[in-house]
Scaffold this motif. Sequence first.
Motif, mmCIF file in Angstrom:
data_model
loop_
_atom_site.group_PDB
_atom_site.id
_atom_site.type_symbol
_atom_site.label_atom_id
_atom_site.label_comp_id
_atom_site.label_asym_id
_atom_site.label_seq_id
_atom_site.Cartn_x
_atom_site.Cartn_y
_atom_site.Cartn_z
ATOM 1 N N GLU A 125 32.013 58.801 38.761
ATOM 2 C CA GLU A 125 31.916 60.214 38.385
ATOM 3 C C GLU A 125 33.144 61.010 38.846
ATOM 4 O O GLU A 125 33.503 62.012 38.219
ATOM 5 N N LEU A 126 33.792 60.537 39.892
ATOM 6 C CA LEU A 126 34.990 61.217 40.398
ATOM 7 C C LEU A 126 36.256 60.755 39.682
ATOM 8 O O LEU A 126 37.355 61.214 40.012
ATOM 9 N N GLY A 127 36.112 59.846 38.724
ATOM 10 C CA GLY A 127 37.261 59.435 37.927
ATOM 11 C C GLY A 127 38.015 58.228 38.434
ATOM 12 O O GLY A 127 39.162 57.991 38.047
ATOM 13 N N PHE A 128 37.373 57.412 39.294
ATOM 14 C CA PHE A 128 37.998 56.179 39.773
ATOM 15 C C PHE A 128 37.527 54.988 38.941
ATOM 16 O O PHE A 128 36.372 54.948 38.498
ATOM 17 N N ARG A 129 38.401 54.050 38.748
ATOM 18 C CA ARG A 129 38.020 52.764 38.158
ATOM 19 C C ARG A 129 37.627 51.836 39.299
ATOM 20 O O ARG A 129 38.449 51.464 40.129
ATOM 21 N N VAL A 130 36.341 51.490 39.364
ATOM 22 C CA VAL A 130 35.825 50.693 40.474
ATOM 23 C C VAL A 130 36.025 49.209 40.185
ATOM 24 O O VAL A 130 35.553 48.687 39.172
ATOM 25 N N VAL A 131 36.735 48.525 41.080
ATOM 26 C CA VAL A 131 36.912 47.077 40.992
ATOM 27 C C VAL A 131 36.045 46.437 42.069
ATOM 28 O O VAL A 131 36.241 46.684 43.268
ATOM 29 N N LEU A 132 35.080 45.646 41.648
ATOM 30 C CA LEU A 132 34.165 44.959 42.562
ATOM 31 C C LEU A 132 34.639 43.523 42.739
ATOM 32 O O LEU A 132 34.963 42.843 41.757
ATOM 33 N N SER A 133 34.699 43.049 43.964
ATOM 34 C CA SER A 133 35.067 41.651 44.179
ATOM 35 C C SER A 133 34.014 40.749 43.553
ATOM 36 O O SER A 133 32.856 41.141 43.390
ATOM 37 N N PRO A 134 34.370 39.523 43.169
ATOM 38 C CA PRO A 134 33.451 38.643 42.432
ATOM 39 C C PRO A 134 32.345 38.084 43.323
ATOM 40 O O PRO A 134 32.374 38.266 44.551
ATOM 41 N N PRO A 135 31.364 37.394 42.734
ATOM 42 C CA PRO A 135 30.324 36.755 43.543
ATOM 43 C C PRO A 135 30.931 35.820 44.583
ATOM 44 O O PRO A 135 31.969 35.191 44.349
ATOM 45 N N SER A 136 30.294 35.739 45.719
ATOM 46 C CA SER A 136 30.801 34.920 46.825
ATOM 47 C C SER A 136 30.870 33.445 46.445
ATOM 48 O O SER A 136 30.005 32.930 45.725
ATOM 49 N N THR A 137 31.894 32.785 46.936
ATOM 50 C CA THR A 137 32.054 31.341 46.781
ATOM 51 C C THR A 137 32.652 30.788 48.064
ATOM 52 O O THR A 137 33.164 31.533 48.913
ATOM 53 N N LYS A 138 32.630 29.477 48.192
ATOM 54 C CA LYS A 138 33.281 28.848 49.339
ATOM 55 C C LYS A 138 34.783 29.132 49.328
ATOM 56 O O LYS A 138 35.411 29.288 50.381
ATOM 57 N N LYS A 139 35.372 29.205 48.141
ATOM 58 C CA LYS A 139 36.797 29.477 48.043
ATOM 59 C C LYS A 139 37.137 30.865 48.583
ATOM 60 O O LYS A 139 38.129 31.048 49.296
ATOM 61 N N ILE A 140 36.290 31.857 48.249
ATOM 62 C CA ILE A 140 36.502 33.209 48.774
ATOM 63 C C ILE A 140 36.337 33.206 50.294
ATOM 64 O O ILE A 140 37.119 33.833 51.020
ATOM 65 N N TYR A 141 35.330 32.521 50.779
ATOM 66 C CA TYR A 141 35.118 32.421 52.237
ATOM 67 C C TYR A 141 36.346 31.840 52.927
ATOM 68 O O TYR A 141 36.841 32.381 53.921
ATOM 69 N N GLU A 142 36.885 30.753 52.379
ATOM 70 C CA GLU A 142 38.020 30.079 52.999
ATOM 71 C C GLU A 142 39.273 30.951 52.962
ATOM 72 O O GLU A 142 40.135 30.844 53.849
ATOM 73 N N ALA A 143 39.381 31.832 51.957
ATOM 74 C CA ALA A 143 40.566 32.688 51.837
ATOM 75 C C ALA A 143 40.710 33.635 53.021
ATOM 76 O O ALA A 143 41.826 34.038 53.373
ATOM 77 N N GLY A 144 39.597 34.000 53.652
ATOM 78 C CA GLY A 144 39.661 34.949 54.765
ATOM 79 C C GLY A 144 39.384 34.345 56.121
ATOM 80 O O GLY A 144 39.278 35.067 57.116
ATOM 81 N N MET A 145 39.282 33.017 56.191
ATOM 82 C CA MET A 145 38.888 32.359 57.447
ATOM 83 C C MET A 145 39.841 32.650 58.602
ATOM 84 O O MET A 145 39.416 32.771 59.757
ATOM 85 N N ASP A 146 41.138 32.777 58.304
ATOM 86 C CA ASP A 146 42.106 32.935 59.383
ATOM 87 C C ASP A 146 42.013 34.283 60.080
ATOM 88 O O ASP A 146 42.631 34.488 61.136
ATOM 89 N N THR A 147 41.233 35.216 59.518
ATOM 90 C CA THR A 147 41.112 36.543 60.141
ATOM 91 C C THR A 147 39.750 36.770 60.795
ATOM 92 O O THR A 147 39.491 37.856 61.301
#
Length: 420
Positions: A125-147
């Motif tokens: 409603e405020l005029g932003f295009r909302v980008v939602l991250s995709p459904p969780s996967t093991k690949k997404i989990y592994e992408a952030g493991m180092d943090t």
Amino acid sequence: IGKREFERLSKENPSFKSSIIDREQLKTFTVSTTHTRCNRCTNRCQLTISSFAGGGRFITGNRCEKGAGLPVSDTAELNLFQYKYKRLFDYEPLTEDKAPRGTIGIPRVLNIHENYPFWFTLLTELGFRVVLSPPSTKKIYEAGMDTIASDTICYPAKLVHGHIKWLINNGVKRIFYLSINYEMIEDETAGNHYNCPVVAMYPEVIAGNMDDALKDNDVEFFHPFLPYYEDKRMVDRLCEELRPLGVGKDEIKAAFDAARAEDAAFKEEIRKKAEEIIKTVEATGGHGIVLAGRPYHLDPEINHGIDKLIASFGFAVLTESSVAHLGKLVRPIRVLDQWMYHSRLYKAADFCAGRDDMDLVQLNSFGCGLDAVTADEVEELLSARNKLYTILKIDEGSNLGAARIRIRSLKAAIEAVSYT
């Protein structure tokens, strides 16, 4: 079967023959092994197929009866987990040319599974295009493991890092992930309406542990503490936080009202859907399972498809949020009831305890200290009226063998009670 039983069956039926191979067949016995993936659902289990010379085969690695090629009860239309998850995130964002304030990202994590309709509507409603991250996967989990700061944190929290990394890697320059100490007041009789500390504070963890990735990619990370449950203060705080983006108070007030309306409509729709499923269970003489947990247990990567496993046994599957309003919990209860999701869980347990055609299975992400309290209280609420209590502890591992045994045992116990 034993030798005597074999002899008896052979005498009663001369054509009877044991399926066990004889000595001569054993001499030429062979088995070959192949590996493949089951394609009968999105889990795509890795199967090991052992094929025998006589034409038989044995399959391992499957998480449900589908992978073994066995018939499965079709109760998909009675699985509220599937319905709610799809409905929750089924919003169409603005196109870039119709989003005057640009793009803003939201990670599909933790309490976003509770409040996404609100945040999506507000920002759209405020005029932003909302980008939602995709459904969780093991690949997404592994992408952030180092943090990840600590391996003792629950799996749903660990996944947050991967979702933030996905947004960064996909060129999102503004990420909107709020710190929410208090959820909405759903039950005036409860002691309080806190969020879990991990859920409430995890944006702060991300800000501290992923600061290098955010700075290196010039990403603005919006993570203020907001009084989500209190309308006037919420509008004032949103004005303070969004003023640098050129958003005025009148715009925020109008967007806020639209967001509250959409959030209420979504939750009412889920409750109505649950009532429809309950009526179907009553009309068909079926049985329902309230698969209870936190909002983020809707995530298939977190629940590992347990809702589908339960549905494969012929049960209707409901969420705790969809039936809590039907519970008539008498307070005070024995524990300090100050967490909003816990209050919801206790009322759902009370609802199940009062019905012969409903049982409750609780999901617990291993490492959740708060659920040590809920487990004891939910068990007491159920056992007080001679109802069974089943808790399934889940984490990164996706082997559902133990869960399948627990559900099969629960079904046998339910059937035994119904026969007596």
